[in-house]
Design a protein around this motif. Structure first.
Motif, PDB file in Angstrom:
ATOM      1  N   ILE A 208      64.467  34.924  20.439  1.00 20.53           N
ATOM      2  CA  ILE A 208      64.295  36.113  21.457  1.00 20.53           C
ATOM      3  C   ILE A 208      64.036  35.656  23.194  1.00 20.53           C
ATOM      4  N   TYR A 209      63.365  34.098  23.344  1.00 18.27           N
ATOM      5  CA  TYR A 209      63.355  33.644  23.887  1.00 18.27           C
ATOM      6  C   TYR A 209      63.486  31.732  24.410  1.00 18.27           C
ATOM      7  N   GLN A 210      63.862  30.509  25.255  1.00 18.50           N
ATOM      8  CA  GLN A 210      63.984  29.958  24.878  1.00 18.50           C
ATOM      9  C   GLN A 210      64.027  28.980  26.601  1.00 18.50           C
ATOM     10  N   ASN A 211      63.760  28.342  26.821  1.00 22.77           N
ATOM     11  CA  ASN A 211      63.283  27.489  28.425  1.00 22.77           C
ATOM     12  C   ASN A 211      63.807  26.362  27.806  1.00 22.77           C
ATOM     13  N   GLU A 212      65.271  25.973  28.025  1.00 19.67           N
ATOM     14  CA  GLU A 212      66.031  24.476  28.023  1.00 19.67           C
ATOM     15  C   GLU A 212      65.557  23.473  28.590  1.00 19.67           C
ATOM     16  N   GLU A 213      64.302  24.108  29.514  1.00 20.60           N
ATOM     17  CA  GLU A 213      64.065  22.261  30.022  1.00 20.60           C
ATOM     18  C   GLU A 213      63.146  21.636  29.117  1.00 20.60           C
ATOM     19  N   ASN A 214      61.881  22.908  28.756  1.00 21.56           N
ATOM     20  CA  ASN A 214      60.955  22.360  28.244  1.00 21.56           C
ATOM     21  C   ASN A 214      60.807  23.253  26.587  1.00 21.56           C
ATOM     22  N   GLY A 215      61.361  23.221  26.341  1.00 17.68           N
ATOM     23  CA  GLY A 215      61.859  23.333  24.704  1.00 17.68           C
ATOM     24  C   GLY A 215      60.924  24.518  23.955  1.00 17.68           C
ATOM     25  N   TYR A 216      60.221  25.186  24.944  1.00 15.35           N
ATOM     26  CA  TYR A 216      59.391  25.817  24.387  1.00 15.35           C
ATOM     27  C   TYR A 216      60.175  27.429  23.622  1.00 15.35           C
ATOM     28  N   THR A 217      60.202  27.626  23.016  1.00 14.58           N
ATOM     29  CA  THR A 217      60.676  28.779  22.217  1.00 14.58           C
ATOM     30  C   THR A 217      59.954  30.079  21.490  1.00 14.58           C
TER      31      THR A 217
ATOM     32  N   ILE B 223      58.415  37.546  11.668  1.00 17.09           N
ATOM     33  CA  ILE B 223      56.898  36.989  12.258  1.00 17.09           C
ATOM     34  C   ILE B 223      57.639  36.910  13.216  1.00 17.09           C
ATOM     35  N   SER B 224      56.872  36.816  14.348  1.00 15.54           N
ATOM     36  CA  SER B 224      57.105  35.709  15.684  1.00 15.54           C
ATOM     37  C   SER B 224      56.771  34.008  15.765  1.00 15.54           C
ATOM     38  N   CYS B 225      57.421  33.778  16.117  1.00 14.71           N
ATOM     39  CA  CYS B 225      56.807  32.208  16.129  1.00 14.71           C
ATOM     40  C   CYS B 225      56.910  31.770  17.443  1.00 14.71           C
ATOM     41  N   VAL B 226      56.409  30.553  18.144  1.00 19.34           N
ATOM     42  CA  VAL B 226      56.118  29.882  19.718  1.00 19.34           C
ATOM     43  C   VAL B 226      55.683  28.721  19.689  1.00 19.34           C
ATOM     44  N   GLY B 227      56.569  28.189  20.202  1.00 20.03           N
ATOM     45  CA  GLY B 227      56.193  26.527  20.619  1.00 20.03           C
ATOM     46  C   GLY B 227      57.109  25.397  21.376  1.00 20.03           C
ATOM     47  N   ASP B 228      57.089  24.614  20.896  1.00 19.59           N
ATOM     48  CA  ASP B 228      58.180  23.378  21.432  1.00 19.59           C
ATOM     49  C   ASP B 228      59.222  23.280  20.249  1.00 19.59           C
ATOM     50  N   MET B 229      60.104  24.550  20.493  1.00 23.10           N
ATOM     51  CA  MET B 229      61.592  23.475  19.376  1.00 23.10           C
ATOM     52  C   MET B 229      62.434  23.464  20.918  1.00 23.10           C
TER      53      MET B 229
END
Length: 747
Positions: free
Chosen positions: A15-24, A35-41
């Motif tokens: 759904i979303y991924q920040n390439e700088e800090n890995g937040y996904t 199910i949605s999963c959120v965190g540094d991936m």
């Protein structure tokens, strides 16, 4: 569905991924439910198989989610998974149609072909040999990322730090960790020697490995410099290193010799006490040459300045007094004369002794003589106060020198203004000199050439700089640079109990509190919990009612120490709970035991020379931008976005900075700050908890600095006997520095 969960699943969609800090933010299929999963991936893609360790949370908008704490990944093992993975955008130029063609052609061997024989991909229509090679390169890079993240997790490195490490070392990550893990100490902010040593032990590096011992030595030297010292007595360094590493002293001595031969450290014999006994002093090379460079440049500026035709200063001074409607005392007149006729002048004095009036007289006379003047100070707050006091724009030293940032290294600073491109002015005036460390002073002096004049202004009785060095005190101590000390307290200043008590404390006399109409109070409380509760009551109720003080903007708690019930850490939690409590609609983020909440008062605790900032107009239009946020800068948390993992701070000088969540180790709460961190700042009201603690932290110098930070009101809370012990204790915390010795030797 509460508590920790371990799930093995395939990622369905990103759904979303920040390439700088890995937040996904991604989705998985869990027991037939999306199910949605959120965190540094960092670097995960649709189609990958993952093992997720996390916990169930409920988002106020998006509902039930898994908050990812750790994860392991493996490549898809089915043709359907392979196709989805390639179609996810992991490799630029491969869309859904091309992904289908590749997987249809090679089947379960698809990934093996891409990894080992990428040129074979040219057999698929629409893929050239050049494109096939590019696909192989990208796939290899993704493979290296996966290997590195899995490898780092083996050493209990959290995803946040794993991302920092991988972004720094890229494909060399595994090699660095296996062979030179101690590089992490210097390269990755937040990873200390103990963590690197733990990793080194796991990869099999011997306890007596020379690299380990050399790193331990430089780590202790660096830690010492972070406490303000520019060198360490050799015996003390050897003793602390031996204890830290648990090795024989001979190994440490040998490592010292090797570091000295490679010029990573400098060892010099100096006389540092009254017994004329030489002591071996060990410097980090940069600090040694900075102190030596400062000494040489000050001597050159003082010795090589020549005034062609000195003006009739007495007549000019009298005229200046009439035009500015002031009356200068002898010390002030002497200061003005020194500035007009000397290459370097130091002007020092406590509060209420007329430093600002003297500066304005100097500026008036220089202006009439047609000379160009630059005003500067070490912090934004100090520069702003200087501008307000003089009516002339003042800049921070960093901005004056036009700091030039090395994008690949956030710990390194360089300036456009230097020996080859000096400052263009006749006179440079530096305020709040007690805050200037030796590295910054060296950079400033590089940009000043003989013939220009330098005026250094500050209170020598304040605490020294947060950074390494004891610049102002060492210059005065050397007695080699002309110094004027303003002593007379002016009549207007005598009306302020804050100013009068500051001078009493400086002379070893106890302050007078609680008189009618005073601006200096002391509230007796014997139990630390009572001290804490009284401080909270003062902030939330009593002081806002007393003079309309704003709880957030006007009142600052200044604390002698960090630990304990009324140390910085615990007071911040307590004050935050009272001033800015938890609310379901107010976003917050917990990071390493600290809860950051929208509306919180925060402080930057390290120099980040690459942090981009913007200043906005009232209409939200950017009107200025730049880079660089510095240790001690304060502001308010304006936005926390848990979806993009960004926290925004609006600093006191209106600079707006965005922090990725994995950068939050650069911030801490600032409802209460250490007295050291308050240097160069002024606050309408100051509250000081004064209770118990080690004598080295409870001294006269510390109390004097805290009191002189207040403009309108000081309130001490605690034990009066401790306050009196602080006044009696005139032993300053020893700071090892050699600038005074360099000045004496060179002259």
């Amino acid at each position: 569905m509460d508590g920790q969960v371990v799930i093995e699943a395939t990622i369905e969609d990103i759904i979303y991924q920040n390439e700088e800090n890995g937040y996904t933010v991604c989705t998985i299929d869990y027991e037939g439910e999306e199910i949605s999963c959120v965190g540094d991936m960092l670097g995960v893609y649709a189609g990958e198989d993952v093992k997720i360790i996390g916990s169930w949370v409920t988002h106020h908008i998006y509902g039930k989610q898994i908050k990812v704490e750790m994860f392991e990944r493996s490549m898809p093992k089915t043709v359907q998974g392979m196709e989805k993975y390639l179609a996810s955008g992991v490799i630029k130029g491969i869309g859904a149609k091309t992904a289908t063609k590749i997987v249809k052609h090679f089947g379960l061997d698809t990934f093996k072909i891409i990894e080992e024989e990428p040129l074979v991909l040219a057999q698929v229509s629409g893929i050239s040999k050049k494109k096939a090679a590019e696909i192989g390169e990208v796939f290899h890079a993704q493979y290296e990322l996966r290997r590195a993240m899995l490898f780092l997790q083996e050493y209990n490195i959290t995803p946040t730090y794993a991302i920092k490490i991988y972004k720094h070392y890229k494909e060399n990550t595994m090699e660095v960790i296996k062979n030179t893990p101690y590089r992490l100490v210097e390269d990755i902010f937040g990873i200390g020697f103990k963590k690197a040593d733990e990793i080194a032990y796991k990869v099999g590096i011997a306890r007596d490995d020379p690299h380990r011992i050399k790193t331990g030595l430089t780590f202790i030297l660096s830690s010492f410099s972070s406490n303000g010292h520019t060198y360490m007595p050799r015996a003390l360094l050897v003793d602390q290193t031996t204890q830290l590493l648990g090795v024989h002293i001979d190994y440490v001595e040998n490592a010292l010799i090797e570091l000295s031969l490679s010029k990573q450290i400098i060892i010099k014999n100096y006389t540092i006490d009254e017994n004329d006994t030489p002591v071996a002093c060990v410097f980090l090379t940069s600090l040694y040459y900075s102190e030596q460079g400062v000494a040489r440049k000050l001597i050159d500026l003082a010795a090589l300045y020549q005034k062609d035709s000195p003006p009739d200063t007495e007549e000019e001074l009298t005229r200046t007094e009439k035009e500015l409607k002031i009356e200068l005392v002898k010390e002030q007149r002497d200061a003005v004369k020194h500035v007009l006729c000397n290459g370097v002048t130091v002007l020092t004095g406590g509060p209420g002794t007329g430093k600002t009036t003297t500066i304005n007289a100097i500026l008036h006379m220089l202006g009439k003589a047609g000379e160009e003047v630059l005003l500067t100070a070490p912090t934004g707050r100090a520069a702003k106060r200087m501008s307000e006091a003089t009516g002339i724009e003042a800049q921070t030293i960093h901005r004056l020198l036009e700091i030039n940032y090395m994008r690949e290294d956030t710990n390194r600073q360089m300036f456009n203004k230097n020996e080859d491109n000096p400052l263009e002015a006749d006179v440079i005036i530096v305020d709040e000199m007690s805050m200037v460390d030796v590295i910054l002073m060296h950079a400033l002096l590089k940009a000043i050439v003989p013939g220009q004049r330098l005026v250094l202004i500050g209170d020598a009785d304040q605490l020294p700089s947060v950074g390494a060095g004891n610049v102002l005190k060492d210059i005065i101590k050397s007695k080699k640079i002309p110094t004027i000390r303003l002593m007379q307290i002016f009549r207007q200043a005598t009306k302020s109990a804050i100013i009068m008590n500051a001078h009493r404390i400086n002379k070893g006399e106890y302050p007078i509190a609680n008189e009618e109409g005073t601006d200096f109070f002391f509230i007796k409380k014997s139990v630390q919990e009572e001290v804490r509760d009284t401080i909270i009551n003062l902030i939330t109720t009593r002081l806002p009612k007393y003079q309309g003080f704003d709880s957030l903007k006007d009142i600052q708690v200044l604390v002698p120490m960090r630990k304990g019930p009324i140390g910085v850490n615990e007071l911040n939690k307590a004050i935050q709970g009272a001033v800015n409590p938890h609310h379901a609609l107010k976003p917050e983020k917990e990071y390493r035991g600290i809860i950051f909440r929208e509306g919180d008062k925060v402080m930057q605790i390290k120099n980040n020379y690459n942090a981009p900032w913007k200043i906005y107009s009232r209409l939200g239009i950017p009107i200025d931008e730049g880079v660089g946020i510095f240790n001690g800068d304060c502001g308010l948390v304006s936005v926390i976005n848990n979806e993009t993992e960004l926290l925004t701070v609006t600093f006191d000088d209106q600079k707006v900075v965005e922090y990725e969540f994995n950068q939050l180790d650069e911030l801490e709460l600032a409802y209460a700050v250490t007295i050291h961190k308050s240097q160069g700042s002024e606050y309408p009201a100051v509250i000081i908890p004064i209770h118990s603690g080690p004598p080295m932290l409870l001294n006269r110098n510390l109390l004097y600095t805290a009191i002189t930070r207040a403009k309108k009101l000081v309130v001490g809370v605690g034990l009066k006997e401790t306050l009196e012990r602080m006044v009696d204790n005139n032993r300053e915390i020893e700071r090892y520095s050699s600038l005074a010795m360099h000045l004496k030797q060179l002259l």
